[in-house]
Design a protein around this motif. Structure first.
Motif, PDB file in Angstrom:
ATOM      1  N   TRP A 534       0.830  -1.214   0.000  1.00 40.33           N
ATOM      2  CA  TRP A 534       0.000   0.000   0.000  1.00 40.33           C
ATOM      3  C   TRP A 534       0.863   1.263   0.000  1.00 40.33           C
ATOM      4  CZ3 TRP A 534      -3.980  -2.480   3.850  1.00 40.33           C
ATOM      5  CH2 TRP A 534      -5.020  -3.070   3.098  1.00 40.33           C
ATOM      6  N   ALA A 535       2.022   1.186   0.676  1.00 41.03           N
ATOM      7  CA  ALA A 535       2.920   2.353   0.680  1.00 41.03           C
ATOM      8  C   ALA A 535       3.438   2.610  -0.737  1.00 41.03           C
ATOM      9  CB  ALA A 535       4.083   2.114   1.636  1.00 41.03           C
ATOM     10  N   ALA A 536       3.775   1.499  -1.462  1.00 38.40           N
ATOM     11  CA  ALA A 536       4.289   1.648  -2.837  1.00 38.40           C
ATOM     12  C   ALA A 536       3.195   2.228  -3.733  1.00 38.40           C
ATOM     13  CB  ALA A 536       4.753   0.290  -3.355  1.00 38.40           C
ATOM     14  N   ALA A 537       1.957   1.738  -3.537  1.00 39.80           N
ATOM     15  CA  ALA A 537       0.847   2.234  -4.360  1.00 39.80           C
ATOM     16  C   ALA A 537       0.636   3.727  -4.124  1.00 39.80           C
ATOM     17  CB  ALA A 537      -0.417   1.456  -4.024  1.00 39.80           C
ATOM     18  N   ARG A 538       0.814   4.155  -2.892  1.00 40.26           N
ATOM     19  CA  ARG A 538       0.602   5.561  -2.556  1.00 40.26           C
ATOM     20  C   ARG A 538       1.673   6.449  -3.219  1.00 40.26           C
ATOM     21  NH1 ARG A 538       2.412   8.017   2.270  1.00 40.26           N
ATOM     22  NH2 ARG A 538       1.623  10.148   2.326  1.00 40.26           N
ATOM     23  N   ARG A 539       2.913   5.884  -3.279  1.00 42.39           N
ATOM     24  CA  ARG A 539       4.018   6.659  -3.860  1.00 42.39           C
ATOM     25  C   ARG A 539       3.891   6.773  -5.376  1.00 42.39           C
ATOM     26  NH1 ARG A 539       7.153   3.932   0.034  1.00 42.39           N
ATOM     27  NH2 ARG A 539       7.664   2.300  -1.450  1.00 42.39           N
ATOM     28  N   SER A 540       3.275   5.730  -6.016  1.00 39.40           N
ATOM     29  CA  SER A 540       3.305   5.708  -7.494  1.00 39.40           C
ATOM     30  C   SER A 540       2.225   6.635  -8.084  1.00 39.40           C
ATOM     31  CB  SER A 540       3.121   4.291  -7.986  1.00 39.40           C
ATOM     32  OG  SER A 540       1.851   3.825  -7.589  1.00 39.40           O
TER      33      SER A 540
END
Ligand code: F6P
Length: 540
Positions: A534-540
């Motif tokens: 979820w952190a990666a999705a938020r960054r992308s």
């Protein structure tokens, strides 16, 4: 004294209590009150503006006799002497527990001159801050024992913050709490007081660094020294952080975190209340220390409170206790007592490292009355497992409409009476008949409207909630906790149980940053994977 070895005497005392329980198990509190009009006088004790009423517990004079025999067999008097003499009562950490010395301003005991010097330094600092009108806001940063006591004291004794200094408390490492703590503050008028005995607690340091960054961003690096004070046993770390020696206040290794309110850890309270009122609080605690140290066991407030606690927890088997202050100024008392009692006595091994073999601290929970009545009192009245209650109130009103105090106190009395008496089937039926309900309806509703009663409670009534009586109240609970620890044979002054989670947090932090999942169980790894995704999705 009997010639039996100490451990045999103790076993005998526990066994006598068990046998005694079997003899009185069938007796209802209602019957005990009906049989003895002097029950309150017999099972209550007044001292220095505080009344302890333990008559609504399932005890008789014989119970108290057995409990006092247990106290003697556990050598409560010897442990009490060791505590006040500064012996190494905290053996697993090789320390004394000399918090009573913090409030004994006439003492010649170990550390007394250092205590006096720190109080004098606090007085100067407090006078300087309060007269200079430099600071309008104090943010106290700490966690556990380095915050709960000061927070409770400030809320109890300065509920309206009339001094012109507003104090906020910041403990959790959740950034939301930091944002909340500084919301609306003017950096130029804000003082951060960092309280940490070790100056190494991760949560406290994260918040202290965030506060330092905030001051630096608003006022420049050079302002840091003026906007921070520290209370710590690790002076060098506080100075390395950027706090000048004049604003670093001493803590000592013989003061446990949860017993530290009486030290400079209470600096934020002293800033808000003034040093005189802070010291009145010390006087109240000292008065209770003197009582605890000198009164015979059967007339000793903390000893009696502890004995009732052990009777309820061990002999009657009640594994929880509710703490209900009927005074919103004491709203944080349950949280404070949770740490005091559960961190002190939530142990499974004795001082010697052997299994305790019986229950120790019950689960402590609570909320202020009357709010609690409208939340979880249903369970207290009709749940299948009785939960003993501590009711705490001050007779004199606090700030606000005076007419509301009798309503508040009447509620407390009604609750303890209802828990004790209950309402039997005949009474419930009579009440429904009076309301004109049909016979079939009465039959249907009857099981719902019966209260078993016989639910124990203890009431602590203060004359008023001022610094003196507040100090008295907290010291009462401190010593009660210590006596319970002695009865269970545990060391009430260490807290090894909080270590493992702290240590594992380093590994799980690395996991969240992208470390390999090896060595972690599938639940921990699965949750970490989800957080990362979820952190990666938020960054992308
Ligand atoms: O939670 C464990 C504990 O050690 C408490 O006993 C103590 O009050 C708290 O952490 C804070 O520790 P420190 O004052 O060293 O920051």
């Amino acid at each position: 004294m009997s010639s039996l070895p100490a451990s045999r005497r103790l076993d005998t005392a526990w066994r006598s209590l068990e046998r005694h329980r079997a003899r009185i198990a069938h007796v209802h509190l209602r019957a005990l009150f009906a049989a003895d009009p002097k029950r309150f006088a017999r099972f209550s004790l007044a001292h220095d503006g505080i009344v302890l009423d333990y008559s609504k517990n399932r005890i008789t004079a014989e119970t108290v006799k057995h409990l006092l025999a247990l106290a003697r067999a556990a050598d409560v008097e010897g442990w009490r002497r060791r505590l006040f003499d500064g012996a190494l009562v905290n053996a697993s950490e090789g320390r004394a527990a000399l918090h009573p010395a913090l409030r004994d301003r006439t003492s010649r005991s170990k550390g007394a001159s250092a205590v006096r010097a720190t109080l004098a330094k606090m007085r100067d600092f407090v006078a300087d801050v309060r007269s200079g009108k430099r600071f309008r806001h104090v943010v106290h940063i700490g966690i556990g024992g380095s915050l709960l006591g000061p927070e409770l004291a400030c809320e109890a004794l300065a509920p309206l913050g009339e001094t012109g200094i507003e104090v906020r408390f910041l403990s959790n490492v959740d950034g939301t709490d930091f944002a909340r703590a500084i919301r609306g503050l003017d950096a130029a008028h804000t003082l951060f007081v960092v309280v940490s005995k070790t100056f190494a607690t991760a949560e406290t340091l994260a918040n202290a660094h965030a506060a330092r960054d905030w001051i630096a961003a608003k006022l420049g690096e050079s302002a840091i020294a003026r906007h921070f004070a520290a209370v710590t046993a690790a002076r060098a770390r506080a100075e390395a952080f950027g706090i000048p020696p004049r604003s670093v206040f001493e803590l000592w290794d013989w003061v446990g975190g949860r017993f530290s309110l009486w030290s400079a850890a209470g600096l934020s309270c002293a800033l808000v209340l003034g040093q005189d009122r802070f010291e009145e609080m010390l006087d109240g605690a000292h008065a209770l220390d003197t009582h605890f140290r000198t009164a015979p066991l059967g007339k000793n407030l903390p000893v009696l409170l502890a004995l009732v606690g052990v009777w309820n927890a061990n002999i009657l088997g009640f594994r929880a206790r509710a703490v209900i202050p009927y005074d919103s100024r004491l709203k944080r008392l349950p949280a404070y007592l949770q740490q005091l009692e559960m961190e002190s006595n939530g142990k499974s091994v004795t001082r010697e490292g052997r299994p305790v073999g019986r229950a120790t601290s019950p689960v402590v929970f609570g909320e202020s009355g009357t709010d609690a009545q409208h939340a979880f009192f249903q369970l207290l009245h009709q749940g299948p497992h009785p939960v003993p209650v501590d009711f705490i109130a001050a007779a004199e009103p606090g700030p606000g409409p005076e007419a509301q105090r009798p309503i508040l106190l009447a509620n407390m009395l009604a609750q303890s009476e209802a828990l004790m008496r209950g309402r039997d089937a005949a009474e419930a039926r009579a009440e429904m008949q009076k309301q004109g309900l049909a016979a079939a309806e009465i039959r249907r509703l009857l099981p719902h409207r019966v209260f078993a009663g016989n639910r124990p409670s203890t009431t602590i009534l203060l004359r008023r909630l001022d610094p003196f009586h507040f100090g008295l109240l907290l010291a009462l609970y401190e010593h009660k906790t210590f006596v319970e620890g002695v009865l269970w044979g545990v060391n009430s002054f260490d807290q090894w149980g909080v270590e493992l989670g702290k240590q594992l947090a380093d590994g799980t932090a690395r996991l969240l940053k992208g470390d390999k999942m090896e060595g972690h169980d599938s639940s921990t790894a699965g949750l970490a994977r989800q957080i990362r995704a979820w952190a990666a999705a938020r960054r992308s």
